[in-house]
Write a protein that holds these residues in place. Structure first.
Motif, PDB file in Angstrom:
ATOM      1  N   ILE A   1      25.589 -45.390  61.329  1.00 15.61           N
ATOM      2  CA  ILE A   1      25.856 -46.064  62.601  1.00 15.61           C
ATOM      3  C   ILE A   1      26.084 -47.564  62.418  1.00 15.61           C
ATOM      4  O   ILE A   1      25.326 -48.253  61.751  1.00 15.61           O
ATOM      5  N   THR A   2      27.162 -48.058  63.010  1.00 18.47           N
ATOM      6  CA  THR A   2      27.481 -49.484  62.932  1.00 18.47           C
ATOM      7  C   THR A   2      27.627 -50.124  64.319  1.00 18.47           C
ATOM      8  O   THR A   2      27.862 -51.322  64.425  1.00 18.47           O
ATOM      9  N   ASP A   3      27.509 -49.306  65.353  1.00 23.68           N
ATOM     10  CA  ASP A   3      27.677 -49.800  66.724  1.00 23.68           C
ATOM     11  C   ASP A   3      26.798 -48.938  67.633  1.00 23.68           C
ATOM     12  O   ASP A   3      26.858 -47.712  67.558  1.00 23.68           O
ATOM     13  N   ILE A   4      26.005 -49.561  68.479  1.00 24.44           N
ATOM     14  CA  ILE A   4      25.059 -48.810  69.310  1.00 24.44           C
ATOM     15  C   ILE A   4      25.588 -48.538  70.719  1.00 24.44           C
ATOM     16  O   ILE A   4      24.894 -47.940  71.531  1.00 24.44           O
ATOM     17  N   SER A   5      26.816 -48.934  71.020  1.00 25.46           N
ATOM     18  CA  SER A   5      27.304 -48.823  72.403  1.00 25.46           C
ATOM     19  C   SER A   5      27.420 -47.370  72.860  1.00 25.46           C
ATOM     20  O   SER A   5      27.049 -47.037  73.991  1.00 25.46           O
ATOM     21  N   SER A   6      27.915 -46.473  72.010  1.00 23.98           N
ATOM     22  CA  SER A   6      28.051 -45.063  72.408  1.00 23.98           C
ATOM     23  C   SER A   6      26.687 -44.423  72.604  1.00 23.98           C
ATOM     24  O   SER A   6      26.481 -43.642  73.540  1.00 23.98           O
ATOM     25  N   LEU A   7      25.752 -44.752  71.728  1.00 24.06           N
ATOM     26  CA  LEU A   7      24.398 -44.225  71.831  1.00 24.06           C
ATOM     27  C   LEU A   7      23.747 -44.676  73.135  1.00 24.06           C
ATOM     28  O   LEU A   7      23.176 -43.863  73.883  1.00 24.06           O
TER      29      LEU A   7
END
Length: 217
Positions: free
Chosen positions: A202-208
């Protein structure tokens, strides 16, 4: 000196940019193109830390000086002490997040390396459920849902990497104003079968965070 400031997903992005640059150094001869790749990698890392102090910026900017494999390994090792750990959480706290699950099976928290966790998850095979714990806006939230292996590979909605997937379906707590008593809405998405792999990717938490907000209301 400064304390830890790099979250797991940010460290993964730094590793990704370092890998891209290392690949470019092995395959591209044009110095101008290489310089462009260097500056691009540095810029993407800088974007991750808009409020970085001068010392933090200095640590991160070293990527533009790297040449050899050992340089890259040393750079990443130098950053490891600055990784922020997943906030400490107890079994009691987790149990309170899932009050309806009286026989909740919680993983051994003492065995976790919290530096490399963005979200905590585990599967209860006996109930085919996946449980997820995430620190959202300074507070732990819990999401549970049905876990169904798919026996196929595709892109995980959380880490966006090509992996073995499972379908995760959770019941949304959001309810329309005039919904009937038996109303429910299931929210489903495909995610990595193995949470530790997803946390490595994971490199971006926006979708999570978007998914969690959709579920918890």
């Amino acid at each position: 000196m400064c304390g830890p400031f790099i979250r797991n997903h940010q460290y993964n992005e730094i590793k990704k940019q370092a890998g891209n640059l290392q690949h470019a150094l092995r395959t591209i001869a044009d110095r101008k193109v290489l310089e462009s790749v260097r500056l691009g990698a540095a810029a993407k890392i800088e974007e991750l830390f808009p409020d970085a102090s001068s010392h933090q910026k200095q640590l991160l900017e070293h990527i533009v000086t790297l040449e050899t494999s050992e340089d890259f390994h040393k750079y990443l090792r130098t950053l490891e002490p600055y990784i922020l750990e997943f906030p400490p959480v107890t079994e009691k706290q987790i149990q309170k997040l899932f009050p309806k699950n009286k026989k909740l099976k919680i993983p051994n928290l003492s065995e976790l390396d919290r530096r490399y966790i963005t979200y905590l998850s585990w599967v209860d095979i006996s109930t085919n459920k996946l449980f997820m714990v995430y620190p959202l806006n300074g507070q732990f939230v819990g999401v549970e849902g049905r876990y169904t292996p798919t026996n196929k590979r595709s892109f995980c909605f959380i880490c966006h990497r090509y992996e073995d997937l499972a379908l995760f379906s959770a019941i949304s707590k959001k309810r329309p104003a005039k919904a009937s008593a038996d109303y429910y809405k299931s929210v489903g998405n495909y995610l990595c079968m193995h949470g530790h792999e997803c946390n490595k990717n994971i490199t971006d938490i926006s979708s999570l965070e978007s998914f969690i907000n959709t579920v918890i209301g």
